[in-house]
Design a protein around this motif. Structure first.
Motif, PDB file in Angstrom:
ATOM      1  N   VAL A  59      24.815 -13.111 -16.733  1.00  0.00           N
ATOM      2  CA  VAL A  59      24.480 -12.907 -18.148  1.00  0.00           C
ATOM      3  C   VAL A  59      25.330 -13.837 -19.017  1.00  0.00           C
ATOM      4  O   VAL A  59      24.812 -14.507 -19.925  1.00  0.00           O
ATOM      5  CB  VAL A  59      24.672 -11.425 -18.555  1.00  0.00           C
ATOM      6  CG1 VAL A  59      24.616 -11.256 -20.073  1.00  0.00           C
ATOM      7  CG2 VAL A  59      23.638 -10.547 -17.879  1.00  0.00           C
ATOM      8  N   ARG A  60      26.626 -13.899 -18.726  1.00  0.00           N
ATOM      9  CA  ARG A  60      27.491 -14.816 -19.482  1.00  0.00           C
ATOM     10  C   ARG A  60      27.044 -16.262 -19.272  1.00  0.00           C
ATOM     11  O   ARG A  60      27.050 -17.076 -20.203  1.00  0.00           O
ATOM     12  CB  ARG A  60      28.959 -14.656 -19.054  1.00  0.00           C
ATOM     13  CG  ARG A  60      29.590 -13.345 -19.475  1.00  0.00           C
ATOM     14  CD  ARG A  60      31.092 -13.341 -19.257  1.00  0.00           C
ATOM     15  NE  ARG A  60      31.505 -13.736 -17.913  1.00  0.00           N
ATOM     16  CZ  ARG A  60      31.710 -12.896 -16.903  1.00  0.00           C
ATOM     17  NH1 ARG A  60      31.515 -11.599 -17.066  1.00  0.00           N
ATOM     18  NH2 ARG A  60      32.100 -13.348 -15.725  1.00  0.00           N
ATOM     19  N   GLY A  61      26.649 -16.596 -18.042  1.00  0.00           N
ATOM     20  CA  GLY A  61      26.170 -17.940 -17.744  1.00  0.00           C
ATOM     21  C   GLY A  61      24.908 -18.288 -18.515  1.00  0.00           C
ATOM     22  O   GLY A  61      24.749 -19.414 -18.986  1.00  0.00           O
ATOM     23  N   ASP A  62      24.023 -17.305 -18.683  1.00  0.00           N
ATOM     24  CA  ASP A  62      22.809 -17.509 -19.473  1.00  0.00           C
ATOM     25  C   ASP A  62      23.181 -17.835 -20.920  1.00  0.00           C
ATOM     26  O   ASP A  62      22.602 -18.731 -21.540  1.00  0.00           O
ATOM     27  CB  ASP A  62      21.928 -16.258 -19.401  1.00  0.00           C
ATOM     28  CG  ASP A  62      20.612 -16.395 -20.157  1.00  0.00           C
ATOM     29  OD1 ASP A  62      20.222 -17.515 -20.542  1.00  0.00           O
ATOM     30  OD2 ASP A  62      19.966 -15.348 -20.369  1.00  0.00           O
ATOM     31  N   GLU A  63      24.175 -17.136 -21.444  1.00  0.00           N
ATOM     32  CA  GLU A  63      24.619 -17.380 -22.821  1.00  0.00           C
ATOM     33  C   GLU A  63      25.182 -18.802 -22.972  1.00  0.00           C
ATOM     34  O   GLU A  63      24.861 -19.501 -23.934  1.00  0.00           O
ATOM     35  CB  GLU A  63      25.664 -16.344 -23.229  1.00  0.00           C
ATOM     36  CG  GLU A  63      25.091 -14.943 -23.358  1.00  0.00           C
ATOM     37  CD  GLU A  63      26.158 -13.851 -23.444  1.00  0.00           C
ATOM     38  OE1 GLU A  63      27.375 -14.169 -23.412  1.00  0.00           O
ATOM     39  OE2 GLU A  63      25.773 -12.672 -23.544  1.00  0.00           O
TER      40      GLU A  63
END
Length: 136
Positions: A59-63
């Motif tokens: 999720v952080r990587g998507d951001e």
């Protein structure tokens, strides 16, 4: 009278025993060398089957991907059959290291190590790798 003394026979016996021991060690080394890649592949499969990144990390990587990477790349670029073909057989660290050392194009290495790991995790997710419990 014999031309070989007991001492000469003992030296020859020890030399033959040493040569045999060296041959055994050489054979065992060759066997271990031949089996090692198979064992490493089995271990890597076990690790990837259990997940190599956490869902939160993806999720952080998507951001980060949305904020930084989408300026030049699409999600499809990072999850296409061509992308998977180019990375088949390579490690997650190889991907992380390439991203860290070359991206973003305008300022390579400008993100934190965690952000690079998060983006790598997101790219693994895009390509169908299973999430686990521990971050990459």
């Amino acid at each position: 009278m014999s031309l070989t003394s007991p001492r000469t026979v003992g030296i020859r016996s020890r030399a033959r025993a040493g040569a045999m021991a060296a041959a055994v060690v050489l054979c065992l080394t060759a066997l271990v060398t031949a089996v090692a890649p198979y064992a490493e592949a089995q271990e890597a499969t076990a690790v990837t089957d259990s997940g190599v990144y956490s869902p939160e990390q993806a999720v952080r990587g998507d951001e980060v991907f949305t904020r930084v990477c989408l300026q030049c790349h699409t999600r499809k670029d990072m999850s296409s059959a061509d992308f998977r073909l180019n990375w088949n057989g390579r490690t997650a660290f190889d991907l992380y290291d390439l991203i860290r050392s070359t991206m973003p194009d305008s300022a390579p290495g400008s993100l934190s190590r965690d952000e690079y790991a998060d983006v790598t995790a997101y790219m693994l997710k895009l390509n169908g790798m299973r999430a686990g419990t521990a971050p990459l």
